[in-house]
Enzyme design. Sequence first.
Site, short mmCIF file in Angstrom:
data_model
loop_
_atom_site.label_atom_id
_atom_site.label_comp_id
_atom_site.label_asym_id
_atom_site.label_seq_id
_atom_site.Cartn_x
_atom_site.Cartn_y
_atom_site.Cartn_z
N HIS A 1 0.83 -1.21 0.00
CA HIS A 1 0.00 0.00 0.00
C HIS A 1 0.87 1.26 0.00
O HIS A 1 0.63 2.19 -0.78
CB HIS A 1 -0.91 -0.02 1.24
N GLU A 2 1.87 1.29 0.85
CA GLU A 2 2.73 2.48 0.94
C GLU A 2 3.57 2.66 -0.32
O GLU A 2 3.75 3.78 -0.81
CB GLU A 2 3.63 2.39 2.18
N HIS B 1 1.52 4.27 -3.02
CA HIS B 1 1.42 5.73 -2.91
C HIS B 1 2.56 6.41 -3.66
O HIS B 1 2.36 7.42 -4.33
CB HIS B 1 1.49 6.15 -1.44
N GLU C 1 -6.39 6.73 -1.31
CA GLU C 1 -6.21 5.58 -0.42
C GLU C 1 -6.76 4.31 -1.05
O GLU C 1 -6.17 3.23 -0.93
CB GLU C 1 -6.87 5.84 0.93
#
Length: 279
Positions: A138-139, A142, A198
């Site tokens: 997930h990070e 980003h 997100e």
Amino acid sequence: MIFNLHFMVLKKFFTLIALPPLLLFLFSCAKKPVVNESAFIIVPHWQEVKLGDQAAKAILKKEKLVKDPRYTERVKRVFQRLLAALPPKYRKAYEWKVYVIDRKEINAFALPNGNIFVFKGLLDFVKDDDELAAVLGHEMAHVILRHGAEKLSWATLAQLGEYALLIKVPAANRQLAAQLYEAGVNIAFLLPYSRKQEKEADIVGVLLMMRAGFNPEGAVELWDRMVKKFKGKEPPEWLSDHPASVRRLEYIRKVVQFLKAHPQYVEKFEIPKKLLEED
């Protein structure tokens, strides 16, 4: 809750500049990778990396890092496996590093230079490498999706709009007008856009963990436990920069099912538009 702090950190290093309209337009014509959507970005890649470098130095100077190999080696092992699964152009575009901050919060965040910061409390919460891969994926998503630069760009546009508005407001009313404008723009636009980012990071994070050979059900299990952990403790979704945990669990479950049934997207490292529209 996993909250991404990179935008708050980067704002300290970003000076708002009223760009000429033509230059603003040229910079804004960007295509978001992997999800193949248009993006409004006025921050060039080199600048977002530089901002990330500056923010990382400030964080490393301020925060205490965990040195216990039980934590650091685990994070590095999962991180390197995800990194190896990235297409070469994304591996080379950033200076990928991962750090463990000695804090008990269940948290992690990324900077746009490829530096990932994981809190010790998160490592105590995740039960296996698959769940950790969901967080790190997930990070990393980003960063790949240039979400930091995109947020700064929209915030810049919003502030320029505020300047234009306040010029026309009598001096005695400017403070109130500024407060109303900022609250309105935040609730009506900036927060919803942050929630959209997100969701993109959640989906691309699952894509990346599957590409690296992790079990995507780990993402489902992680958010199932997040829902139980933070039940009744989250703000209303419309006041949050993140989707509600229950909503995240629902669409992540659908994403995992879709990608299992359509592995060609994992191989291509691409997300179809209909998957982004899942709710």
